[in-house]
Design a protein around this motif. Structure first.
Motif, PDB file in Angstrom:
ATOM      1  N   SER A  59      33.700  29.275  32.542  1.00  0.00           N
ATOM      2  CA  SER A  59      33.805  28.758  33.916  1.00  0.00           C
ATOM      3  C   SER A  59      35.153  28.116  34.203  1.00  0.00           C
ATOM      4  O   SER A  59      35.282  27.306  35.109  1.00  0.00           O
ATOM      5  N   ARG A  60      36.162  28.465  33.450  1.00  0.00           N
ATOM      6  CA  ARG A  60      37.497  27.902  33.645  1.00  0.00           C
ATOM      7  C   ARG A  60      38.481  29.044  33.894  1.00  0.00           C
ATOM      8  O   ARG A  60      38.584  29.950  33.075  1.00  0.00           O
ATOM      9  N   PRO A  61      39.181  29.038  35.003  1.00  0.00           N
ATOM     10  CA  PRO A  61      40.126  30.136  35.258  1.00  0.00           C
ATOM     11  C   PRO A  61      41.298  30.109  34.277  1.00  0.00           C
ATOM     12  O   PRO A  61      41.726  29.047  33.822  1.00  0.00           O
ATOM     13  N   ALA A  62      41.810  31.280  33.964  1.00  0.00           N
ATOM     14  CA  ALA A  62      42.950  31.388  33.056  1.00  0.00           C
ATOM     15  C   ALA A  62      44.224  30.843  33.698  1.00  0.00           C
ATOM     16  O   ALA A  62      45.074  30.283  33.018  1.00  0.00           O
ATOM     17  N   LEU A  63      44.342  31.011  35.018  1.00  0.00           N
ATOM     18  CA  LEU A  63      45.504  30.503  35.755  1.00  0.00           C
ATOM     19  C   LEU A  63      45.014  29.602  36.879  1.00  0.00           C
ATOM     20  O   LEU A  63      44.050  29.936  37.566  1.00  0.00           O
ATOM     21  N   ASP A  64      45.689  28.464  37.059  1.00  0.00           N
ATOM     22  CA  ASP A  64      45.321  27.609  38.183  1.00  0.00           C
ATOM     23  C   ASP A  64      45.927  28.185  39.470  1.00  0.00           C
ATOM     24  O   ASP A  64      46.677  29.161  39.438  1.00  0.00           O
ATOM     25  N   ALA A  65      45.576  27.588  40.583  1.00  0.00           N
ATOM     26  CA  ALA A  65      45.992  28.116  41.889  1.00  0.00           C
ATOM     27  C   ALA A  65      47.513  28.209  42.013  1.00  0.00           C
ATOM     28  O   ALA A  65      48.036  29.211  42.528  1.00  0.00           O
TER      29      ALA A  65
ATOM     30  N   THR B  73      37.203  47.764  36.351  1.00  0.00           N
ATOM     31  CA  THR B  73      38.555  47.454  35.882  1.00  0.00           C
ATOM     32  C   THR B  73      38.520  46.753  34.525  1.00  0.00           C
ATOM     33  O   THR B  73      37.569  46.047  34.197  1.00  0.00           O
ATOM     34  N   THR B  74      39.575  46.949  33.774  1.00  0.00           N
ATOM     35  CA  THR B  74      39.729  46.217  32.514  1.00  0.00           C
ATOM     36  C   THR B  74      40.600  44.976  32.708  1.00  0.00           C
ATOM     37  O   THR B  74      40.757  44.193  31.784  1.00  0.00           O
ATOM     38  N   MET B  75      41.156  44.825  33.920  1.00  0.00           N
ATOM     39  CA  MET B  75      41.986  43.647  34.194  1.00  0.00           C
ATOM     40  C   MET B  75      41.096  42.412  34.316  1.00  0.00           C
ATOM     41  O   MET B  75      40.139  42.403  35.089  1.00  0.00           O
ATOM     42  N   PRO B  76      41.407  41.390  33.549  1.00  0.00           N
ATOM     43  CA  PRO B  76      40.576  40.182  33.620  1.00  0.00           C
ATOM     44  C   PRO B  76      40.813  39.418  34.914  1.00  0.00           C
ATOM     45  O   PRO B  76      41.888  39.496  35.501  1.00  0.00           O
ATOM     46  N   PRO B  77      39.811  38.672  35.362  1.00  0.00           N
ATOM     47  CA  PRO B  77      40.005  37.799  36.524  1.00  0.00           C
ATOM     48  C   PRO B  77      40.786  36.564  36.077  1.00  0.00           C
ATOM     49  O   PRO B  77      40.360  35.850  35.185  1.00  0.00           O
TER      50      PRO B  77
ATOM     51  N   CYS C 260      50.216  39.571  30.692  1.00  0.00           N
ATOM     52  CA  CYS C 260      50.356  40.735  31.559  1.00  0.00           C
ATOM     53  C   CYS C 260      50.962  41.920  30.814  1.00  0.00           C
ATOM     54  O   CYS C 260      50.572  43.073  31.039  1.00  0.00           O
ATOM     55  N   LEU C 261      51.915  41.629  29.930  1.00  0.00           N
ATOM     56  CA  LEU C 261      52.635  42.701  29.250  1.00  0.00           C
ATOM     57  C   LEU C 261      51.804  43.367  28.164  1.00  0.00           C
ATOM     58  O   LEU C 261      52.241  44.366  27.572  1.00  0.00           O
ATOM     59  N   LEU C 262      50.630  42.867  27.929  1.00  0.00           N
ATOM     60  CA  LEU C 262      49.720  43.534  26.998  1.00  0.00           C
ATOM     61  C   LEU C 262      49.333  44.905  27.559  1.00  0.00           C
ATOM     62  O   LEU C 262      49.243  45.882  26.819  1.00  0.00           O
ATOM     63  N   CYS C 263      49.134  44.980  28.868  1.00  0.00           N
ATOM     64  CA  CYS C 263      48.712  46.224  29.525  1.00  0.00           C
ATOM     65  C   CYS C 263      49.771  46.817  30.445  1.00  0.00           C
ATOM     66  O   CYS C 263      49.818  48.029  30.623  1.00  0.00           O
TER      67      CYS C 263
ATOM     68  N   ARG D 213      47.701  38.864  45.375  1.00  0.00           N
ATOM     69  CA  ARG D 213      46.896  37.663  45.133  1.00  0.00           C
ATOM     70  C   ARG D 213      45.456  38.050  44.786  1.00  0.00           C
ATOM     71  O   ARG D 213      44.869  37.533  43.838  1.00  0.00           O
ATOM     72  N   ALA D 214      44.884  38.967  45.540  1.00  0.00           N
ATOM     73  CA  ALA D 214      43.503  39.390  45.303  1.00  0.00           C
ATOM     74  C   ALA D 214      43.361  40.024  43.926  1.00  0.00           C
ATOM     75  O   ALA D 214      42.384  39.749  43.206  1.00  0.00           O
ATOM     76  N   ARG D 215      44.303  40.851  43.535  1.00  0.00           N
ATOM     77  CA  ARG D 215      44.230  41.518  42.245  1.00  0.00           C
ATOM     78  C   ARG D 215      44.354  40.527  41.095  1.00  0.00           C
ATOM     79  O   ARG D 215      43.720  40.706  40.049  1.00  0.00           O
ATOM     80  N   ILE D 216      45.154  39.509  41.269  1.00  0.00           N
ATOM     81  CA  ILE D 216      45.322  38.507  40.223  1.00  0.00           C
ATOM     82  C   ILE D 216      44.090  37.593  40.161  1.00  0.00           C
ATOM     83  O   ILE D 216      43.582  37.289  39.085  1.00  0.00           O
ATOM     84  N   VAL D 217      43.607  37.169  41.300  1.00  0.00           N
ATOM     85  CA  VAL D 217      42.438  36.281  41.336  1.00  0.00           C
ATOM     86  C   VAL D 217      41.245  36.945  40.672  1.00  0.00           C
ATOM     87  O   VAL D 217      40.633  36.386  39.759  1.00  0.00           O
ATOM     88  N   ASP D 218      40.888  38.152  41.094  1.00  0.00           N
ATOM     89  CA  ASP D 218      39.722  38.824  40.511  1.00  0.00           C
ATOM     90  C   ASP D 218      39.702  40.295  40.912  1.00  0.00           C
ATOM     91  O   ASP D 218      39.126  40.664  41.932  1.00  0.00           O
TER      92      ASP D 218
END
Length: 141
Positions: free
Chosen positions: A120-126, A100-104, A53-56, A87-92
């Motif tokens: 096909s693998r999320p960076a963060l789990d639920a 947006t340049t923010m990754p899902p 997150c702190l990259l941007c 939650r929506a912004r973090i999910v996608d």
């Protein structure tokens, strides 16, 4: 054969259950039954290996140097957005802004130029998403 069918059904049911339900610009229902842990969320936000997150973004994490300035500061995020909006912004975030340049962080579809291990693998789990939401929702100015 019955075992294979049962496994396929269970996998499909788990996959369907894992899909967040969008309502406007929000995902109002938490992705897990367990509440998010703000301390774990802070660690994910600060991590240069996990959340990035702190990259941007800049955040009120004084011990982390070299914070980004390409995206909005995370200071006061809980005052600007509800937990459902965070939650929506973090999910996608692409669902809210296709440019947006923010990754899902919790979506694996539609990704380009992704290493094979991450396709096909999320960076963060639920649970990690809920932890980050809990941390950011607590950041009030």
């Amino acid at each position: 054969m019955r075992i294979l069918m049962a496994l396929a059904w269970a996998t499909a049911a788990a996959s369907a259950a894992a899909q967040p339900v969008w309502v406007g610009d929000t995902i109002p229902t938490p992705l897990t039954a367990q509440p998010g842990d703000p301390a774990r969320g802070r660690a994910i936000v600060a991590s240069r290996q996990q959340g990035l997150c702190l990259l941007c973004h800049a955040a009120p994490i004084a011990e982390e140097r070299f914070q980004g300035n390409l995206a909005p500061s995370l200071a006061g995020a809980g005052s600007r957005w509800s937990a459902a909006q965070l939650r929506a912004r973090i999910v996608d975030a692409r669902r809210l802004n296709p440019q947006t340049t923010m990754p899902p962080f919790h979506a694996g579809d539609g990704l380009q130029r992704v290493a094979t291990a991450w396709k096909s693998r999320p960076a963060l789990d639920a649970q990690q998403v809920e932890d980050v939401v809990a941390y950011l929702a607590g950041l009030r100015e």
